[in-house]
Design an enzyme around this catalytic site. Sequence first.
Site, PDB file in Angstrom:
ATOM      1  N   GLY A  60      36.845  76.737 126.947  1.00  0.00           N
ATOM      2  CA  GLY A  60      35.443  76.967 127.262  1.00  0.00           C
ATOM      3  C   GLY A  60      34.550  77.296 126.084  1.00  0.00           C
ATOM      4  O   GLY A  60      33.322  77.358 126.243  1.00  0.00           O
ATOM      5  N   TYR A  61      35.104  77.526 124.910  1.00  0.00           N
ATOM      6  CA  TYR A  61      34.269  77.875 123.759  1.00  0.00           C
ATOM      7  C   TYR A  61      33.422  76.668 123.340  1.00  0.00           C
ATOM      8  O   TYR A  61      33.950  75.617 122.970  1.00  0.00           O
ATOM      9  CB  TYR A  61      35.118  78.328 122.578  1.00  0.00           C
ATOM     10  CG  TYR A  61      35.822  79.663 122.758  1.00  0.00           C
ATOM     11  CD1 TYR A  61      35.491  80.529 123.792  1.00  0.00           C
ATOM     12  CD2 TYR A  61      36.817  80.059 121.875  1.00  0.00           C
ATOM     13  CE1 TYR A  61      36.135  81.739 123.951  1.00  0.00           C
ATOM     14  CE2 TYR A  61      37.462  81.279 122.019  1.00  0.00           C
ATOM     15  CZ  TYR A  61      37.125  82.118 123.068  1.00  0.00           C
ATOM     16  OH  TYR A  61      37.767  83.328 123.215  1.00  0.00           O
ATOM     17  N   SER A  62      32.122  76.861 123.406  1.00  0.00           N
ATOM     18  CA  SER A  62      31.169  75.801 123.036  1.00  0.00           C
ATOM     19  C   SER A  62      31.503  74.488 123.728  1.00  0.00           C
ATOM     20  O   SER A  62      31.480  73.417 123.117  1.00  0.00           O
ATOM     21  CB  SER A  62      31.120  75.616 121.515  1.00  0.00           C
ATOM     22  OG  SER A  62      30.636  76.787 120.891  1.00  0.00           O
ATOM     23  N   GLY A  64      34.150  73.102 124.672  1.00  0.00           N
ATOM     24  CA  GLY A  64      35.258  72.317 124.137  1.00  0.00           C
ATOM     25  C   GLY A  64      35.117  71.943 122.676  1.00  0.00           C
ATOM     26  O   GLY A  64      36.092  71.500 122.050  1.00  0.00           O
TER      27      GLY A  64
END
Length: 322
Positions: A60-62, A64
Amino acid sequence: MDYVNLGTTGLQVSRICLGCMSFGEPERGNHRWTLPEDESRPLLRQAVEAGITFFDTANGYSAGSSEEIVGRALAELLPREQLVLATKVFGQMADGPNGGGLSRKAILWQVDESLRRLGTDYIDLYQIHRWDPRTPILETLETLHELVRSGKVRYLGASSMWAWQFSKAQYLARIHGLTPFVSMQDHYNLLNREEEREMLPLCADLGVGVIPWSPLARGKLTRPWDESTARSETDEFGKKLYREEDRGIAETVAAIAEERGVPRAQVALAWVLANPVVTAPIIGATKAGHIDDAVAAADLVLTDEEKARLEEGYQPHAVAGF
């Protein structure tokens, strides 16, 4: 750089883990303060040159793009067998009721997406990012076990849940012959020590490695209390984690750092590293100095008197970070 076993496994990790939430295309996801690829790569190179081999990101960070940047950069910096790549699953990655979580459907979809984004055939440490109240934990455990048996994942980890939930998961894995979690990524620093009550003793008893997130309290322990950054001004989650009443602890960190002649970050991180239950704190970096301080902190030994001063101002409060 020292290397230690992750819990009771044979997997060796660097004493410092580089958290990669800072690396991501700013226009993707909710973190406008992240560093795009051309600014992320020098920091990843610096970390590798400093001996860091343990890298943690999440699907979920940025949206993908963190996994994409990290995967491309590290593939050019170290042989795959020397890297320990960790990522996480849980976050909402698509609209609709099955766009996230820890169901069989979501995990089997997202592990392949993470492998694609990271550009690798396997993930060393695959972690559930939170507890999913909508999915029976046994369903999650059975699915994760299949990933280990298939070779897509080497080890399993968990993050930020109640100790009773983690204990239940480990017990169910044992009685059903499934792969247990070998690590716990929890919220632990001088401003949030609630994990000392149950989670850390549980991990010590089970032989689970502890890799705390936010060991520097979102930077609150590294700069003057009222000083803001581009991240702190837009980090709505971070704004909920720490209280005005904790200011005194940050001031003690500053005082000891001045006495030692070192940056505050080194003192705050050295305190976390001094806990024998902690395997490798996860530090974020947006500047070269952040990595330098983290590496130096691994060699900074606080006296018993200094640790007592740092701890004496702590007041119990509600658990934060779930």
